[in-house]
Design an enzyme around this catalytic site. Sequence first.
Site: not given
Length: 393
Positions: A179, A207, A238
């Site tokens: 990250s 991610h 996300k």
Amino acid sequence: MRADDFFADERRRRVAQGLQRALRPIDGAQDARLDIDGRSVLCLSSNNYLGLANHPLLIEAAVSAVRAYGVGAGASRLISGSMRGHHALEAQLADFKRTDAALLFTSGYHANLGCIASLVGPDDAVFSDALNHASLIDGCRLSRAHVVVYPHNDVEALAERLAMVPARRRLIVTDSVFSMDGDHAPLAALCDLAERYEAMLMVDEAHATGVLGARGAGLVEALGLSARVTVQMGTLGKALGGFGAYVAGSHGLIDFLINRARTQIFTTALPPPVVAAAAAALELVQREPERRAALRRNGQRLRSGLQALGYDVLGTDDGHIVPVLVGGADATMALSARLLTHDVLAHGIRPPTVADGTARVRATVMATHTDADIDAALAAFATLAPRARVAVR
Ligand SMILES: *Cc1c(COP(=O)(O)O)cnc(C)c1O
């Protein structure tokens, strides 16, 4: 000590160390530009990578679900909160990840705590990359297993430790895309090691979900390793634009987690609109690979532009996480503050989130940034480049 004195002492200490943080209200929706204090600010600090957080199809799905099923699930999954939508989304996730099954969690944080703490215990060992996300670290701690932290992405060091540390069960845990650094874990080599030492392998695709792989299922998909990873975890909050998280894997794993993962057993199930939005997002990311392509292009454009300005940029060539290494915490926060005066929001990341001397401005691009947006960001960085370099070296 009185509570007020304790809080004041702690605050003074943080301020003296340059580590005091505060919340900043955002007006309006999550978009490529944000409304902060009446100003339109270019956002280089969001994990809403594909721009789905306010996408009309997700909004429509969420609104319809609210109308049909209400705003809450009413109970935990094992009591009366396991609604048809949860099961449908889990089937969709399993198909997306090419696994037998999947299980929803309240958040990635909950998923990581619940998985690690149920998979290993006091007689076991968990092997954790030095740069793993805080939620994985907390999961390791909560498990009470022997925690072995191996140097970042160092396969040989991990092999040595796997050979050395006695344990009933072993679990290797890693981010897929890190990250704060944007680099990738050597997943094929980790699969080899896991098989050689009969260890379980858990990969956190927070991610990478929606971003990497032909269908957006993550780095495991991109490398064709789905059958070799024990636990594939990812978040819906996300790139998928909403909220919640999932774990995908074998029937055995999911059955185990339903029965043993305390962060899933002892908490209320995800609300219907959240579930419906995630289902719409999953369909969208598979149907519109051009969003992933735009994200890569923007990452490339920002990274190469910053490098041309003399900045030290971490991560992969076309990665969407574009960390600008500064070094000192104060210099990093100064760069971030100056960028904001140019209407660019790019957060400074400092210790303890990253190692001492490696503070950085973590810029992230979105698929919905235009070329003009990226160029505006570069123009802001350009005015600060010489000073930033003086501050670092
Ligand atoms: C954000 C993040 C999480 C937590 O996910 P949430 O759904 O936001 O709780 C877990 N792991 C990594 C690597 C993350 O970046």
